[in-house]
Write a protein that holds these residues in place. Structure first.
Motif, mmCIF file in Angstrom:
data_model
loop_
_atom_site.group_PDB
_atom_site.id
_atom_site.type_symbol
_atom_site.label_atom_id
_atom_site.label_comp_id
_atom_site.label_asym_id
_atom_site.label_seq_id
_atom_site.Cartn_x
_atom_site.Cartn_y
_atom_site.Cartn_z
ATOM 1 N N VAL A 702 0.832 -1.208 0.000
ATOM 2 C CA VAL A 702 0.000 0.000 0.000
ATOM 3 C C VAL A 702 0.863 1.252 0.000
ATOM 4 N N SER A 703 2.139 1.068 0.375
ATOM 5 C CA SER A 703 3.050 2.225 0.355
ATOM 6 C C SER A 703 3.656 2.439 -1.021
ATOM 7 N N GLY A 704 3.328 1.544 -1.988
ATOM 8 C CA GLY A 704 3.810 1.735 -3.347
ATOM 9 C C GLY A 704 5.168 1.137 -3.616
ATOM 10 N N PHE A 705 5.691 0.307 -2.711
ATOM 11 C CA PHE A 705 6.981 -0.341 -2.944
ATOM 12 C C PHE A 705 6.807 -1.454 -3.988
ATOM 13 N N ASN A 706 7.920 -1.785 -4.633
ATOM 14 C CA ASN A 706 7.894 -2.924 -5.560
ATOM 15 C C ASN A 706 7.910 -4.223 -4.752
ATOM 16 N N THR A 707 6.854 -4.995 -4.870
ATOM 17 C CA THR A 707 6.730 -6.264 -4.143
ATOM 18 C C THR A 707 6.586 -7.413 -5.134
ATOM 19 N N THR A 708 7.034 -8.570 -4.722
ATOM 20 C CA THR A 708 7.032 -9.740 -5.598
ATOM 21 C C THR A 708 6.345 -10.917 -4.913
ATOM 22 N N LEU A 709 5.504 -11.584 -5.657
ATOM 23 C CA LEU A 709 4.850 -12.807 -5.193
ATOM 24 C C LEU A 709 5.390 -13.988 -5.984
ATOM 25 N N THR A 710 5.381 -15.152 -5.338
ATOM 26 C CA THR A 710 5.795 -16.386 -6.019
ATOM 27 C C THR A 710 4.608 -17.345 -6.063
ATOM 28 N N LEU A 711 4.313 -17.829 -7.261
ATOM 29 C CA LEU A 711 3.256 -18.846 -7.453
ATOM 30 C C LEU A 711 3.931 -20.195 -7.661
ATOM 31 N N GLN A 712 3.558 -21.171 -6.838
ATOM 32 C CA GLN A 712 4.207 -22.493 -6.908
ATOM 33 C C GLN A 712 3.161 -23.592 -6.746
ATOM 34 N N ALA A 713 3.192 -24.541 -7.713
ATOM 35 C CA ALA A 713 2.301 -25.696 -7.618
ATOM 36 C C ALA A 713 2.741 -26.589 -6.460
ATOM 37 N N HIS A 714 1.877 -27.514 -6.099
ATOM 38 C CA HIS A 714 2.170 -28.423 -4.982
ATOM 39 C C HIS A 714 1.518 -29.776 -5.266
ATOM 40 N N ARG A 715 1.701 -30.714 -4.382
ATOM 41 C CA ARG A 715 1.237 -32.085 -4.605
ATOM 42 C C ARG A 715 -0.264 -32.161 -4.881
ATOM 43 N N ASP A 716 -1.038 -31.290 -4.219
ATOM 44 C CA ASP A 716 -2.484 -31.335 -4.384
ATOM 45 C C ASP A 716 -2.991 -30.290 -5.367
ATOM 46 N N SER A 717 -2.112 -29.751 -6.194
ATOM 47 C CA SER A 717 -2.573 -28.780 -7.198
ATOM 48 C C SER A 717 -3.611 -29.406 -8.117
ATOM 49 N N GLN A 721 -4.094 -36.091 -9.707
ATOM 50 C CA GLN A 721 -2.755 -36.388 -10.214
ATOM 51 C C GLN A 721 -1.704 -35.781 -9.298
ATOM 52 N N PRO A 722 -1.541 -36.334 -8.089
ATOM 53 C CA PRO A 722 -0.555 -35.750 -7.157
ATOM 54 C C PRO A 722 0.860 -35.762 -7.710
ATOM 55 N N ALA A 723 1.193 -36.781 -8.501
ATOM 56 C CA ALA A 723 2.552 -36.829 -9.053
ATOM 57 C C ALA A 723 2.797 -35.684 -10.022
ATOM 58 N N LEU A 724 1.783 -35.345 -10.809
ATOM 59 C CA LEU A 724 1.929 -34.235 -11.741
ATOM 60 C C LEU A 724 2.050 -32.909 -10.997
ATOM 61 N N GLY A 725 1.257 -32.744 -9.933
ATOM 62 C CA GLY A 725 1.376 -31.528 -9.137
ATOM 63 C C GLY A 725 2.743 -31.402 -8.503
ATOM 64 N N LYS A 726 3.272 -32.514 -7.988
ATOM 65 C CA LYS A 726 4.610 -32.481 -7.395
ATOM 66 C C LYS A 726 5.654 -32.105 -8.436
ATOM 67 N N LEU A 727 5.475 -32.627 -9.650
ATOM 68 C CA LEU A 727 6.412 -32.300 -10.711
ATOM 69 C C LEU A 727 6.377 -30.811 -11.033
ATOM 70 N N LEU A 728 5.174 -30.241 -11.160
ATOM 71 C CA LEU A 728 5.056 -28.824 -11.502
ATOM 72 C C LEU A 728 5.577 -27.926 -10.387
ATOM 73 N N SER A 729 5.643 -28.438 -9.163
ATOM 74 C CA SER A 729 6.162 -27.628 -8.061
ATOM 75 C C SER A 729 7.638 -27.280 -8.246
ATOM 76 N N ASN A 730 8.305 -27.997 -9.141
ATOM 77 C CA ASN A 730 9.712 -27.708 -9.413
ATOM 78 C C ASN A 730 9.900 -26.470 -10.277
ATOM 79 N N PHE A 731 8.786 -25.889 -10.743
ATOM 80 C CA PHE A 731 8.879 -24.746 -11.649
ATOM 81 C C PHE A 731 8.067 -23.562 -11.105
ATOM 82 N N PRO A 732 8.516 -22.924 -9.980
ATOM 83 C CA PRO A 732 7.790 -21.757 -9.441
ATOM 84 C C PRO A 732 7.915 -20.551 -10.362
ATOM 85 N N ILE A 733 6.911 -19.682 -10.298
ATOM 86 C CA ILE A 733 6.890 -18.468 -11.121
ATOM 87 C C ILE A 733 6.835 -17.257 -10.188
ATOM 88 N N SER A 734 7.759 -16.358 -10.325
ATOM 89 C CA SER A 734 7.777 -15.112 -9.533
ATOM 90 C C SER A 734 7.308 -13.972 -10.411
#
Length: 881
Positions: A702-717, A721-734
């Motif tokens: 709210v103060s206008g600073f540059n902030t960054t979020l990270t989106l990351q898959a997980h086993r229950d994404s 297909q828990p194995a596929l979710g676990k695999l995608l967790s290796n590729f987080p997006i910031s």
């Protein structure tokens, strides 16, 4: 007398003396004296020189032999000598041997001379030819050389008596004779009769007589011959025993010896029983039927090895071609017919046979799937053939198109079915090219049970396959449906399975070959929701990384059992389980240019993710549930259907919330206004530390600073297909925290920085108005929400001018901040009298100046409460009395 590979025995019963003693001695002598030469009791055509020495000679005519040679389907060379492995299917050979034996015995006057004749006589055939067919049999021309060789006799006394006796007699001669041949193990059935003319030979030691005669052969019991042939074909023959019997008129010189009863037996065992002749297929052409016929035709040229001194003219022959049914006990199924033209066989010359086949229509029993099986009889046959394994066809004899062919030939050969090996052809890699277009991935239903078919991701695509065709396939072929069960390999490790159990519609186009390339068939099929089963998660992770960051196609090996529905000149049918394999290039997920530099994860910036239009839909004491619209760019050529996908929201590795997308369709290129639901709940996800990190993030935001979020898959994404979710967790997006505004349209790249572009970072406080007399201030606030009213529950703020405090606000009463722009109540200000900051405000009376502020603010939205700090700079403040 010499005994060949079989067991020989003979008896001669003269009209004036008993024969038992002589028969016993001759049999004993014949078993004890073996050499490479024959005697008077040896058949005219020695066993090692006969084309074959099994029952085939009784079971087939020369016409049959030609047909079987022309339709058989393998080539090679055996280990045993040719004369011991082959049988010329000419009954005359056995019959004429008996006649020669009778000639040799006719002049004998003493027991010693009989032993001499049995050991010394030998006959070497030089030519055998078929002179023609009669209404009741066949005429056979036999030529050979008869010789008496005294050196073959081991006992000197017998040798001396024999040489003396034959020197006196000089010649022996038989009159015309009928010789009957029987099968003792088949109720002594008569299988044939030979009418042999008289023969005269020189019986002196070392003299050779050239014998030339024409014998007439007539078949005996046709059922007996067929029974023998069927037992041989079905492998039930351990041995064959033939017995010949004749009344032979004999004389030597001027001395007539009357008619002698002559019997001769031969036994063939083991390797003496014949096999089919060897051959090579030199040409094969499959085409449409010609000359007004329906269906499909075939032309074949076959070279049959012929090492025999046989000359025969065979009439045209036709036969039915059959294959196995579903079970070995089932009746064979008719496929088509085959014909040969008249054939001239020359002695010791390989035979080139031209065969014409025709298939008018495939029967239902040939193409229907067998019980408890996934294949039809035709599938099993073609599968063996295309894998390079020998299949088996059955030749059902025989018809003779030429009306001049005697009827006995057809009667003799009818209902005889011969299995013939049909050499397979390894088709190798038929798939010249394989590609997927318009690919659409379907993630599984979130409520599907893991491990079930419903939980497998699915793929829809347009499959394009370029199939190389053998050059001999020269008939219209249209593929109208396809299904397959394919195994997918990466780096020679099994990655997973692609299951196309349901028939998929297809169409095909034939492309003629150019140069050294043969013709091909372009097949295109639209597959819908084909399940993909991943068997090796670690290997799949390697593939995804290669597709995301490799910048070049990933080579996948495919091994499949393919079933195709085809439309041919013989009708529509399905061919199942055809083995196929090939290498399939899969294009990279990002449409990269293959560059090697840079951080791989930063390359995902091409997604160009933008978030806006936030609205709060629910709250709890620790959480806020928001809706937001997402715009993104899909840089790949693939599309996807996402029924459910959940992803974690993190800041510096601390989980603060989750976002969920449902029933989303993502296509290549720009995708706008994708609705997502986000739950902000730092305390529930990460406890006290999460609450602290969340508060700090909101304060900076709210103060206008540059902030960054990270989106990351997980086993229950993807719950199914828990194995596929676990695999995608290796590729987080910031990505940067979204601006509190409607997202802009995604673009292919970032616009150049514009220095005059107004600052679009969020500013919670837009401006302020200071009242000096009343010591109050009013602020204009910009709410980050479009439909939710936020409440400020407490405010502890200090205003600064050039870093010097100007005044302080301490306010404990809550007030509302509705959506959009709004003004606060008059907030009391405790001026910092005498300070540099206050003097600057006083001097700006009636005007404006820029102030900065730092505040601790209490916030409430519904049930959710939070304390944050706020730091704002360059706030325009109007100063009034």
């Amino acid at each position: 007398m010499e005994t060949p590979e079989g067991t020989w025995g003979s008896t001669r019963t003269p009209s004036s003396r008993p024969a038992s003693q002589k028969s016993t001695r001759s049999s004993r002598s014949g078993r004890s004296q073996r050499s490479s030469r024959t005697t008077e009791q040896t058949p005219l055509l020695a066993e090692e020189d006969r084309p074959d020495n099994g029952q085939e000679s009784e079971a087939r005519t020369p016409a049959t032999t030609s047909l079987l040679r022309s339709l058989s389907g393998s080539s090679g060379s055996g280990k045993a000598p040719l004369w011991k492995r082959r049988w010329p299917s000419i009954l005359a050979l056995v019959v004429l041997c008996i006649v020669v034996i009778a000639i040799m015995l006719g002049f004998l006057a003493t027991e010693g001379i009989e032993d001499y004749a049995m050991q010394a006589a030998q006959f070497q055939p030089t030519e055998l030819s078929l002179d023609g067919l009669t209404d009741h049999g066949a005429k056979v021309h036999v030529e050979g050389d008869f010789t008496m060789d005294a050196s073959r006799v081991k006992k000197q006394s017998v040798r001396n008596i024999g040489r003396f006796g034959t020197w006196i007699a000089r010649e022996a001669e038989t009159g015309p004779t009928d010789v009957n041949v029987y099968l003792p193990e088949y109720d002594n059935v008569l299988i044939g009769t030979a009418q042999v003319p008289g023969v005269k030979v020189n019986i002196r030691n070392g003299h050779t007589t050239h014998v030339s005669l024409i014998a007439t052969l007539e078949p005996g019991s046709l059922d007996g011959i067929r029974n023998l042939a069927n037992d041989w074909i079905e492998g039930r023959l351990g041995q064959i025993r033939l017995r010949g019997k004749a009344q032979v008129p004999l004389k030597s010189g001027l001395i007539r010896l009357g008619k002698q009863t002559v019997e001769q037996s031969m036994v063939f065992t083991g390797g003496d029983i014949p096999t089919l002749p060897h051959y090579n297929i030199t040409k094969l052409n499959l085409r449409e039927a010609e000359h007004g016929r329906q269906g499909m035709g075939a032309d074949a040229s076959i070279v049959v090895m012929n090492d025999f001194p046989v000359q025969i003219t065979l009439p045209p022959v036709a036969a039915d071609i059959l294959i196995d049914g579903c079970l070995p006990s089932d009746k064979h199924i008719l496929v088509g017919t085959a014909e040969t033209s008249q054939l001239e066989v020359q002695p010791k010359t390989n035979i080139e046979v031209n065969v014409t086949g025709n298939v008018e229509k495939l029967s239902d029993s040939l193409t229907e799937v067998c019980p408890d099986s996934l294949k039809s009889p035709l599938d099993a046959f073609l599968g063996d053939y295309m894998k390079g394994e020998d299949a088996t066809i059955y030749v059902n004899c025989c018809q003779f198109p030429d009306p001049s062919t005697p009827s006995w030939a057809s009667d003799l050969l009818k209902d005889i079915t011969v299995p013939v090996p049909f050499a397979g052809r390894d088709m190798g890699n038929l798939i010249k090219n394989f590609s997927l277009a318009d690919v659409h991935f379907h993630l599984p239903d979130p409520f599907a049970e893991p491990g079930t078919p419903e939980a497998a991701p699915k793929i829809s695509a347009v499959v394009k396959v370029d199939i190389g065709l053998p050059n001999e396939m020269n008939f219209p072929l249209d593929v109208n449906q396809v299904k397959a069960d394919a195994d997918i390999f990466y780096h020679k490790k099994k990655l997973g399975k692609l299951d196309l159990k349901k028939w998929q519609h297809a169409n095909s186009t034939r492309v003629e070959g150019h140069g050294n390339e043969g013709p091909s068939l372009l097949v295109q099929s639209d597959i819908e929701k084909a399940p993909i089963e991943i068997l090796d998660d670690d290997l799949f992770s390697e593939v995804v990384q290669a597709l995301l960051f490799g910048g070049k196609s990933v080579m996948m090996d495919i091994k499949a059992a393919v079933s195709v529905g085809v439309d041919t000149p013989v009708g529509k049918f399905a061919v199942r389980g055809i083995p196929a394999q090939g290498v399939v290039p899969v294009k990279p997920i990002r449409g990269g240019n293959g560059d090697k530099g840079g951080d791989d994860k930063n390359k995902l910036g091409a997604v160009n993710l933008k978030i806006g239009n936030l609205s709060i839909v629910d709250t709890s004491p620790t959480s806020i549930t928001l809706h937001a619209n997402v715009n993104l760019t899909n840089p790949t050529n693939y599309s996807a259907t996402v029924p459910y996908f959940n992803i974690n929201i993190l800041v510096n590795g601390t989980k603060l919330g989750q976002a969920t997308a449902k029933d989303v369709e993502v296509h290549p290129g720009n995708n706008t206004n994708i609705l997502i639901t986000a739950v902000w709940d730092p305390f529930t996800n990460s406890g006290a530390k999460g609450k602290e990190v969340g508060s700090e993030l909101l304060s900076q935001y709210v103060s206008g600073f540059n902030t960054t979020l990270t989106l990351q898959a997980h086993r229950d994404s993807i719950p199914a297909q828990p194995a596929l979710g676990k695999l995608l967790s290796n590729f987080p997006i910031s990505l940067p925290a979204p601006h509190l505004s409607t997202p802009k349209e995604p673009s292919d790249g970032d616009d150049p920085e514009d220095p005059d572009k107004p600052d679009d970072s969020p500013h919670f406080i837009r401006d302020a108005t200071m009242h000096l007399i009343t010591s109050t201030a009013i602020f204009t606030l910009s709410s980050p929400f479009s439909s939710t009213t936020m409440f400020i529950t407490s405010l502890n703020a200090t205003a600064f001018y050039d870093g010097h405090p100007s005044g302080k606000i301490l306010y404990e009463l809550p007030f509302a901040v509705p959506p959009g722009l709004s003004e606060t109540p008059r907030l009391p200000v405790d001026w910092s009298l005498g300070s540099v900051g206050y003097e600057a405000i006083r001097k700006a009376l009636g005007g404006q100046l820029k102030l900065s502020a730092f505040a601790h603010v209490g916030i409430r939205i519904g049930e959710w409460r939070e304390m944050i700090w706020f730091q704002g700079g360059k706030i325009g403040a109007n100063v009034r009395l």
